[in-house]
Design a protein around this motif. Structure first.
Motif, PDB file in Angstrom:
ATOM      1  N   PHE A 179       0.798  -1.223   0.000  1.00 24.39           N
ATOM      2  CA  PHE A 179       0.000   0.000   0.000  1.00 24.39           C
ATOM      3  C   PHE A 179       0.837   1.283   0.000  1.00 24.39           C
ATOM      4  CE2 PHE A 179      -2.486   3.363   2.046  1.00 24.39           C
ATOM      5  CZ  PHE A 179      -3.445   3.523   1.053  1.00 24.39           C
ATOM      6  N   PRO A 180       1.864   1.370   0.863  1.00 23.37           N
ATOM      7  CA  PRO A 180       2.633   2.624   0.874  1.00 23.37           C
ATOM      8  C   PRO A 180       3.270   2.941  -0.480  1.00 23.37           C
ATOM      9  CG  PRO A 180       3.125   1.316   2.816  1.00 23.37           C
ATOM     10  CD  PRO A 180       2.309   0.434   1.906  1.00 23.37           C
ATOM     11  N   HIS A 185      -6.579   9.575   1.169  1.00 21.68           N
ATOM     12  CA  HIS A 185      -5.321   8.915   1.512  1.00 21.68           C
ATOM     13  C   HIS A 185      -4.324   9.914   2.080  1.00 21.68           C
ATOM     14  CE1 HIS A 185      -6.716   5.095   0.264  1.00 21.68           C
ATOM     15  NE2 HIS A 185      -7.019   5.519  -0.946  1.00 21.68           N
ATOM     16  N   VAL A 186      -4.440  10.101   3.402  1.00 19.69           N
ATOM     17  CA  VAL A 186      -3.556  11.069   4.060  1.00 19.69           C
ATOM     18  C   VAL A 186      -2.101  10.594   4.053  1.00 19.69           C
ATOM     19  CG1 VAL A 186      -5.411  11.951   5.526  1.00 19.69           C
ATOM     20  CG2 VAL A 186      -3.909  10.140   6.393  1.00 19.69           C
ATOM     21  N   THR A 187      -1.882   9.318   3.764  1.00 14.94           N
ATOM     22  CA  THR A 187      -0.502   8.831   3.683  1.00 14.94           C
ATOM     23  C   THR A 187       0.061   8.959   2.266  1.00 14.94           C
ATOM     24  OG1 THR A 187      -1.075   6.524   3.174  1.00 14.94           O
ATOM     25  CG2 THR A 187      -1.017   7.141   5.502  1.00 14.94           C
ATOM     26  N   HIS A 188      -0.724   9.551   1.390  1.00 14.62           N
ATOM     27  CA  HIS A 188      -0.261   9.779   0.020  1.00 14.62           C
ATOM     28  C   HIS A 188       0.804  10.880   0.034  1.00 14.62           C
ATOM     29  CE1 HIS A 188      -0.359  10.538  -4.262  1.00 14.62           C
ATOM     30  NE2 HIS A 188      -1.332   9.664  -4.454  1.00 14.62           N
ATOM     31  N   PRO A 189       1.901  10.701  -0.689  1.00 12.73           N
ATOM     32  CA  PRO A 189       2.939  11.739  -0.677  1.00 12.73           C
ATOM     33  C   PRO A 189       2.481  13.068  -1.294  1.00 12.73           C
ATOM     34  CG  PRO A 189       3.620   9.854  -2.030  1.00 12.73           C
ATOM     35  CD  PRO A 189       2.305   9.505  -1.442  1.00 12.73           C
ATOM     36  N   LEU A 219      -4.196  18.602   5.984  1.00 14.94           N
ATOM     37  CA  LEU A 219      -4.158  18.934   7.398  1.00 14.94           C
ATOM     38  C   LEU A 219      -3.029  18.105   8.032  1.00 14.94           C
ATOM     39  CD1 LEU A 219      -8.003  19.114   7.565  1.00 14.94           C
ATOM     40  CD2 LEU A 219      -6.374  20.949   7.239  1.00 14.94           C
ATOM     41  N   PHE A 220      -2.861  18.219   9.331  1.00 22.70           N
ATOM     42  CA  PHE A 220      -1.657  17.630   9.943  1.00 22.70           C
ATOM     43  C   PHE A 220      -1.745  16.110  10.099  1.00 22.70           C
ATOM     44  CE2 PHE A 220      -1.394  21.955  12.215  1.00 22.70           C
ATOM     45  CZ  PHE A 220      -0.622  22.514  11.208  1.00 22.70           C
ATOM     46  N   ASN A 221      -2.029  15.392   9.013  1.00 21.18           N
ATOM     47  CA  ASN A 221      -2.150  13.936   9.094  1.00 21.18           C
ATOM     48  C   ASN A 221      -0.995  13.293   8.343  1.00 21.18           C
ATOM     49  OD1 ASN A 221      -4.821  14.110  10.329  1.00 21.18           O
ATOM     50  ND2 ASN A 221      -5.461  14.854   8.337  1.00 21.18           N
ATOM     51  N   PRO A 222      -0.176  12.539   9.027  1.00 21.39           N
ATOM     52  CA  PRO A 222       1.086  12.101   8.429  1.00 21.39           C
ATOM     53  C   PRO A 222       1.006  10.785   7.650  1.00 21.39           C
ATOM     54  CG  PRO A 222       1.012  11.370  10.688  1.00 21.39           C
ATOM     55  CD  PRO A 222      -0.308  12.078  10.432  1.00 21.39           C
ATOM     56  N   SER A 223       2.044  10.554   6.846  1.00 23.57           N
ATOM     57  CA  SER A 223       2.347   9.200   6.389  1.00 23.57           C
ATOM     58  C   SER A 223       2.908   8.468   7.605  1.00 23.57           C
ATOM     59  CB  SER A 223       3.436   9.224   5.317  1.00 23.57           C
ATOM     60  OG  SER A 223       2.926   9.724   4.117  1.00 23.57           O
ATOM     61  N   VAL A 224       2.522   7.216   7.785  1.00 18.44           N
ATOM     62  CA  VAL A 224       2.939   6.532   9.004  1.00 18.44           C
ATOM     63  C   VAL A 224       4.163   5.652   8.774  1.00 18.44           C
ATOM     64  CG1 VAL A 224       0.692   6.621  10.088  1.00 18.44           C
ATOM     65  CG2 VAL A 224       1.244   4.684   8.613  1.00 18.44           C
ATOM     66  N   ARG A 225       4.983   5.572   9.791  1.00 16.53           N
ATOM     67  CA  ARG A 225       6.134   4.686   9.767  1.00 16.53           C
ATOM     68  C   ARG A 225       5.657   3.255  10.011  1.00 16.53           C
ATOM     69  NH1 ARG A 225      10.658   6.451   7.815  1.00 16.53           N
ATOM     70  NH2 ARG A 225      11.755   4.917   9.094  1.00 16.53           N
ATOM     71  N   ARG A 240       7.555  11.136   2.861  1.00 12.68           N
ATOM     72  CA  ARG A 240       7.828  10.557   1.541  1.00 12.68           C
ATOM     73  C   ARG A 240       7.642  11.570   0.407  1.00 12.68           C
ATOM     74  NH1 ARG A 240       4.577   5.992   3.358  1.00 12.68           N
ATOM     75  NH2 ARG A 240       5.928   4.307   4.062  1.00 12.68           N
ATOM     76  N   THR A 241       7.182  12.767   0.710  1.00  9.69           N
ATOM     77  CA  THR A 241       6.986  13.772  -0.337  1.00  9.69           C
ATOM     78  C   THR A 241       8.329  14.152  -0.953  1.00  9.69           C
ATOM     79  OG1 THR A 241       5.023  14.639   0.769  1.00  9.69           O
ATOM     80  CG2 THR A 241       6.104  16.103  -0.814  1.00  9.69           C
ATOM     81  N   THR A 242       8.386  14.118  -2.288  1.00 11.29           N
ATOM     82  CA  THR A 242       9.640  14.442  -2.987  1.00 11.29           C
ATOM     83  C   THR A 242       9.507  15.770  -3.732  1.00 11.29           C
ATOM     84  OG1 THR A 242       8.933  13.405  -5.045  1.00 11.29           O
ATOM     85  CG2 THR A 242      10.008  11.972  -3.425  1.00 11.29           C
ATOM     86  N   SER A 243      10.622  16.231  -4.299  1.00 10.98           N
ATOM     87  CA  SER A 243      10.557  17.488  -5.059  1.00 10.98           C
ATOM     88  C   SER A 243       9.685  17.304  -6.312  1.00 10.98           C
ATOM     89  CB  SER A 243      11.960  17.976  -5.427  1.00 10.98           C
ATOM     90  OG  SER A 243      12.680  16.960  -6.055  1.00 10.98           O
ATOM     91  N   ASP A 244       9.624  16.086  -6.862  1.00 12.97           N
ATOM     92  CA  ASP A 244       8.716  15.847  -7.994  1.00 12.97           C
ATOM     93  C   ASP A 244       7.262  16.050  -7.569  1.00 12.97           C
ATOM     94  OD1 ASP A 244      10.733  15.302  -9.711  1.00 12.97           O
ATOM     95  OD2 ASP A 244      10.475  13.114  -9.725  1.00 12.97           O
ATOM     96  N   ASP A 245       6.951  15.596  -6.358  1.00 11.53           N
ATOM     97  CA  ASP A 245       5.575  15.770  -5.858  1.00 11.53           C
ATOM     98  C   ASP A 245       5.246  17.251  -5.711  1.00 11.53           C
ATOM     99  OD1 ASP A 245       5.053  12.975  -5.611  1.00 11.53           O
ATOM    100  OD2 ASP A 245       6.188  12.941  -3.733  1.00 11.53           O
ATOM    101  N   VAL A 246       6.226  18.009  -5.233  1.00 14.33           N
ATOM    102  CA  VAL A 246       6.035  19.453  -5.093  1.00 14.33           C
ATOM    103  C   VAL A 246       5.789  20.075  -6.470  1.00 14.33           C
ATOM    104  CG1 VAL A 246       7.207  21.616  -4.490  1.00 14.33           C
ATOM    105  CG2 VAL A 246       7.321  19.646  -2.931  1.00 14.33           C
ATOM    106  N   ASP A 247       6.586  19.648  -7.459  1.00 11.09           N
ATOM    107  CA  ASP A 247       6.402  20.164  -8.821  1.00 11.09           C
ATOM    108  C   ASP A 247       5.016  19.814  -9.357  1.00 11.09           C
ATOM    109  OD1 ASP A 247       8.878  21.329  -8.847  1.00 11.09           O
ATOM    110  OD2 ASP A 247       9.879  19.649  -9.846  1.00 11.09           O
ATOM    111  N   THR A 248       4.568  18.583  -9.070  1.00  9.80           N
ATOM    112  CA  THR A 248       3.230  18.179  -9.528  1.00  9.80           C
ATOM    113  C   THR A 248       2.169  19.093  -8.921  1.00  9.80           C
ATOM    114  OG1 THR A 248       3.977  15.899  -9.666  1.00  9.80           O
ATOM    115  CG2 THR A 248       1.595  16.252  -9.654  1.00  9.80           C
TER     116      THR A 248
END
Ligand SMILES: *Cc1c(COP(=O)(O)O)cnc(C)c1O
Length: 469
Positions: free
Chosen positions: A18-19, A69-73, A78-84, A446-454
């Motif tokens: 899933f992750p 899907h708050v765990t989506h990068p 809101l302040f809901n994280p991807s979980v370890r 898990r958010t990457t610079s590509d995600d930011v660009d998207t």
């Protein structure tokens, strides 16, 4: 009988997949409430038993299809994280052994792991772990409630028996318009009433104005109110800004009021030596709220409450029963007499396991990465002609566009396009009670610079699409 291994194989498969696969799913699938409810009601009448592996598979399908899907990068929400993974393991083990943490004697291992974890984190806030008391809570709302109850026990002990009606002066609580709204509920729950809430003005930076605070406290004192508790927020929900904690501490000290720091999300900065100075002043707090389920990337619910007045906390939550096991000498307080909960899950286990796996430095790397992605997003937005309207080092970016300000489109039309396409998720918010702006928060390690660009590309598209529709 030992259950066939397939059900657990399917779960461990999903935990591994899933992750990774969530990246390809719509961040916020659209659900028709009527259809979903009808489908479930037809399928589940609870009249005859169902095979657990079937039910498990069905829940997995439902959660994939009908969850934001708050765990989506690319959930910039809101302040809901991807979980370890550590948190998933911890919650599973906690369900398996079901330790009861109400009394230390029922769960020595779990209680001591929580104690160890809280002591380490307390030290990062600048507290002396030997003189404070700390507990895991269900979340920030419970931690904030604990602060008000402890403040009442400390400053208004006569309310213990007589309630607030027994007080000569009505207690007042000071928040800002940007503080968390849990204090509205708390004012009701504690019997203080919402009239006891003072909404102190903010400055142009959306932080609490300490001069206005001092004036408000002074006026209340003249008018027969008792300034009980002042809240400084470290990482506001809307704009991620940090109130001027040292100045608020000064006002609280001068007024003899309790100083509470609500660092539900921003507390995460304490894990990084680079970012910790942003929280300067937190070490002067009488109590602190810090949610692990916000920036510490563990599953809900895991809040934390730190307080430098252990006796006030003990008085606030004291209860004498004949049925609870006796306290063990040499142990810590039984959690049921130092917190609002009674039966308690091993909330802190996920924080312990994540901290043990990563170490403080490993955690700092995750936090600093998210801060860096926030900085990148700010840069990219500015380059693309957007206007960033909040000023914080933390990764919450509030922004608008000249064409929104000119009334050619609204934040809502931008969001509609974004939600329909489903590649990213952001929200909007009204800042300072005035301007409605867009809000993006980096909440996933898990958010990457590509995600930011998207995200920026999607925003550009929504401008085009929103303006023509
Ligand atoms: C999220 C939040 C809360 C409430 O915490 P819960 O864990 O949702 O109960 C309180 N204060 C702030 C600043 C928050 O961001």
């Amino acid at each position: 009988m030992v259950r066939p291994v397939t059900i657990w194989a399917s779960i461990s498969d999903e935990i591994a997949r899933f992750p990774v696969e969530v990246r390809e799913l719509p961040v916020a699938p659209v659900t028709d409430p009527v259809q979903l409810r009808a489908a479930l009601e037809t399928q589940y009448r609870f009249d005859s038993p169902r095979a657990l592996d079937e039910v498990t598979a069905e829940v997995m399908r439902l959660f994939r299809a009908h969850t934001v899907h708050v765990t989506h990068p690319r959930y910039f929400g809101l302040f809901n994280p991807s979980v370890r993974e550590a948190g998933i393991i911890a919650d599973t083990l906690s369900a398996l052994y079901n330790p009861q943490l109400a009394a230390w004697s029922h769960a020595p291992a779990a209680c001591e792991l929580e104690r160890l974890t809280l002591r380490r984190l307390a030290g990062l806030l600048g507290f002396d772990p030997d003189t404070i008391i700390a507990t895991f809570t269900t979340g920030g709302a419970e931690a904030n409630l604990s602060a008000v109850l402890a403040a009442l026990a400390h400053h208004c002990p006569e309310a213990d028996r007589g309630g607030v009606a027994a007080l000569a002066a009505r207690p007042a609580i000071y928040v800002s318009g940007e503080s968390h709204h849990s204090f509205v509920k708390i004012a009701r729950m504690t019997g203080l009433g919402t009239d006891a809430l003072r909404i102190v003005p903010t400055t142009s930076t959306h932080t609490l104005d300490p001069v206005a605070l001092a004036e408000c406290v002074r006026a209340d004192t003249v008018n027969g109110w008792r300034p009980l508790l002042i809240v400084g927020t470290a990482g506001t929900t809307s704009a991620g800004v940090i109130d001027p904690l040292p100045q608020i501490a000064d006002v609280a000290e001068a007024a003899g009021a309790w100083f509470h720091v609500d660092a539900a999300w921003g507390g995460g900065a304490a894990l990084s030596a680079h970012l910790r100075p942003l929280l300067a002043g937190v070490e002067r707090a009488d109590s602190v709220t810090w949610d692990a389920h916000k920036w510490l990337s563990v599953p809900m619910g895991a809040g934390m409450f730190f307080c430098r007045h252990p006796d006030a906390v003990r008085r606030a939550f004291a209860a004498v029963t004949s049925y609870m096991p006796d306290a063990v000498s040499g142990a810590t307080d039984d959690p049921y007499v130092t917190s609002a909960q009674w039966s308690r899950r091993a909330i802190g286990l996920k924080v312990f396991m994540a901290l043990a796996e990563l170490g403080v430095d490993g955690y700092a790397t995750l936090i600093e990465h998210q801060v860096a992605m926030g900085d990148l997003l700010r840069t990219r937005l500015t380059e693309a002609g957007w206007l960033v309207v909040n000023d914080t080092a933390l990764p919450v970016i509030c922004f608008t566009h000249p064409s929104i300000r000119a009334g050619m489109l609204t934040t809502r039309t931008v969001l509609e396009v974004i939600y329909t396409r489903g590649f990213v998720w952001i929200s909007d918010v009204v800042l300072g009670g005035q301007e409605r702006v867009l809000r993006a928060c980096i909440t996933s390690y898990r958010t990457t610079s590509d995600d930011v660009d998207t995200l920026v590309t999607e925003l550009e598209r929504s401008l085009a699409g929103g303006a023509t529709s």
